[in-house]
Design an enzyme around this catalytic site. Sequence first.
Site, PDB file in Angstrom:
ATOM      1  N   ILE A   1       0.833  -1.218   0.000  1.00 55.83           N
ATOM      2  CA  ILE A   1       0.000   0.000   0.000  1.00 55.83           C
ATOM      3  C   ILE A   1       0.864   1.262   0.000  1.00 55.83           C
ATOM      4  CG2 ILE A   1      -1.605   1.362   1.411  1.00 55.83           C
ATOM      5  CD1 ILE A   1      -2.975  -1.215   2.190  1.00 55.83           C
TER       6      ILE A   1
ATOM      7  N   GLU B   1      33.324   1.811  10.116  1.00 50.49           N
ATOM      8  CA  GLU B   1      32.808   0.755   9.231  1.00 50.49           C
ATOM      9  C   GLU B   1      32.116   1.318   7.995  1.00 50.49           C
ATOM     10  OE1 GLU B   1      31.733   1.476  12.288  1.00 50.49           O
ATOM     11  OE2 GLU B   1      29.582   1.147  12.562  1.00 50.49           O
TER      12      GLU B   1
ATOM     13  N   CYS C   1      32.067   3.459  18.819  1.00 48.02           N
ATOM     14  CA  CYS C   1      31.057   4.325  19.424  1.00 48.02           C
ATOM     15  C   CYS C   1      30.625   3.766  20.789  1.00 48.02           C
ATOM     16  CB  CYS C   1      29.884   4.514  18.465  1.00 48.02           C
ATOM     17  SG  CYS C   1      28.958   5.995  18.836  1.00 48.02           S
ATOM     18  N   LEU C   2      29.527   3.041  20.870  1.00 49.34           N
ATOM     19  CA  LEU C   2      29.160   2.434  22.147  1.00 49.34           C
ATOM     20  C   LEU C   2      30.309   1.544  22.648  1.00 49.34           C
ATOM     21  CD1 LEU C   2      26.955   1.888  24.315  1.00 49.34           C
ATOM     22  CD2 LEU C   2      26.332  -0.117  22.976  1.00 49.34           C
TER      23      LEU C   2
ATOM     24  N   THR D   1       7.555 -20.035 -12.221  1.00 49.71           N
ATOM     25  CA  THR D   1       7.563 -18.670 -12.765  1.00 49.71           C
ATOM     26  C   THR D   1       6.254 -17.925 -12.494  1.00 49.71           C
ATOM     27  OG1 THR D   1       6.680 -19.329 -14.914  1.00 49.71           O
ATOM     28  CG2 THR D   1       9.078 -19.397 -14.661  1.00 49.71           C
TER      29      THR D   1
ATOM     30  N   HIS E   1      32.179   5.973  13.487  1.00 46.88           N
ATOM     31  CA  HIS E   1      31.860   4.683  12.859  1.00 46.88           C
ATOM     32  C   HIS E   1      32.717   4.454  11.610  1.00 46.88           C
ATOM     33  CE1 HIS E   1      28.368   3.627  15.318  1.00 46.88           C
ATOM     34  NE2 HIS E   1      28.143   4.918  15.367  1.00 46.88           N
TER      35      HIS E   1
HETATM   36  N1  GLN Z   1      24.261   5.215  22.707  1.00 54.95           N
HETATM   37  C1  GLN Z   1      25.497   5.908  22.513  1.00 54.95           C
HETATM   38  C2  GLN Z   1      25.283   7.391  22.225  1.00 54.95           C
HETATM   39  O1  GLN Z   1      24.201   7.824  21.944  1.00 54.95           O
HETATM   40  C3  GLN Z   1      26.323   5.267  21.393  1.00 54.95           C
HETATM   41  C4  GLN Z   1      25.725   5.450  20.051  1.00 54.95           C
HETATM   42  C5  GLN Z   1      26.329   4.537  19.003  1.00 54.95           C
HETATM   43  O2  GLN Z   1      26.942   3.531  19.331  1.00 54.95           O
HETATM   44  N2  GLN Z   1      26.140   4.877  17.750  1.00 54.95           N
HETATM   45  O3  GLN Z   1      26.208   8.167  22.283  1.00 54.95           O
END
Ligand code: GLN
Length: 544
Positions: free
Chosen positions: A149, A509, A381-382, A189, A507
């Site tokens: 939808i 990655e 990060c985290l 198909t 990040h």
């Molecule tokens: N939760 C953490 C923050 O807000 C890490 C965020 C994350 O890993 N992208 O800073």
Amino acid sequence: MSKYIFVTGGVVSSVGKGITVASMGTILKSRQITVSVQKLDPYLNVDPGTMSPYQHGEVFVTQDGAETDLDLGNYERFIDVNLTADSNVTSGQIYSAVIAKERRGDFLGGTIQVVPHVTTEIKQRFEKLAQKSQAEVIIIEVGGTVGDIEGQPFLEAIRQMRNDVGRDNVLYVHVTLLPYLNSTQELKTKPTQHSVNELRRIGIQPDVIICRSDYPIPEEAKNKISLFCDVDREAVIPLPTVSTIYEVPLILEEEGLGQLIVDKLSLKAHQPDLSQWQELVSRLKAPHEPVNIALVGKYVELKDAYFSVREALRHAGLYHNRDINLLWVRSEDLERDGSDALLDSAQGIIVPGGFGIRGINGMLKAASYARNNEIPYLGLCLGMHVMVIEFARYILGSMEPNSTEFDASTPYPVIDLLPEQKEMENKGGTMRLGNYPCQLVDGSRAANAYGQSLVYERHRHRLEFNNQFRTPLEKAGMVYSGLSPDGRLVELCELTNHPWMVSCQFHPEFSSRPTRPHPLFRDFIGVAKDILREGAQPPLPFSP
Ligand code: GLN
């Protein structure tokens, strides 16, 4: 003027439409045709930033700080471009723009309708990307499958484009699945025929049908699809499941899709040169000795939640001629007694990004395991917050140091909200997002990895290292190896008395490429590959 390729999906979702689109970009680029890409997501969220990874998989962040669909990561990796916010359009964005215009009075006197107001707003996003990128070909992927939808306005907009820019400037590609029936041992198909009927019902006749299947597709099935769906026989392109996603461009090229697109859109093209890509695939397919990397996260049941991390590890492995044997460790599982065994064979530990308290104790255990057992550790990060909390708890001899994300009243808030986040009320799109500079500290492991002193990396966070704790942690052996140029924010930290324990606030990655692994991932695997775990044999000279 740009030409457009519109890609729709039929039968089921998750058949690899995004990889197919990315691969079409690769084969066009190999002919020196300039390409840009856009993903249309029919959901009503403005962006996926507020969605749980369980709903949506990874949120990919562009350099300019847009929180986008993970397909953009595949486009960037396959086409080797840096995309922007203009490459991800959602229904949420479209409707908020149309309603804002209505409130401003832009349509005074008019009744606002899906056709033409919503469809015009959508088409303006196509044109904006075409104008800004100046690419010869814009590939646009419509998320979901025909018949959804929410997808209707997008399909109507791409239908109108044929008249707007001319038949010769538009190509419709439909990606479907041919299911396999065990009882009769054949590929069916009929679902493809139905989904093409659904497309035709709204006025779109596909020019190309790409058939995904887990089995080789017999001529007979291709002929049937050509006949019933009214597409040229050579425009029925089989795409069987392959062992590595990076092989898809080679298969599409072999099936003649590149030449077909060039002919149908009358593009000026050079001879395709996919030699780099061929080399990449043959190296990926060659057997290599594995490196065991434990990925400790909260969402490991859904591998897509860590898509770019997994790819970045793979790129780094390839650089060292190693396969990555990824051990998916659910962080909550590490919270049980005796769970250390889950990390026994890990030669490296990675703690990726995430939000919320669930599973944090397991991640802290992983960081402590890495520090005590001298196992290479990469925190993203985290994962950096976790490393800092764990180290602070260790040197202060207290369990109280924490991030205010998990304990707002901790006496040792080693990770705390960025000042600009303290007043923030809205959750959507308000983190510190996108590229920011990071000044590296000479002689550190991070600086050695990068081989340069100033880098730009992509961010997505609200909390940061609390500067009040810089000195005590530094005295105990933590090095702040990357800082914002004004020295205010810790962007990278590492430990001195450890083989390689490095974490970043950003990040990395997202910017790793198959042939250009990110320096931090590259060095992490470089150290991990030589770590010997108990019971493991030293590597023998390896002959494939
Ligand atoms: N939760 C953490 C923050 O807000 C890490 C965020 C994350 O890993 N992208 O800073």
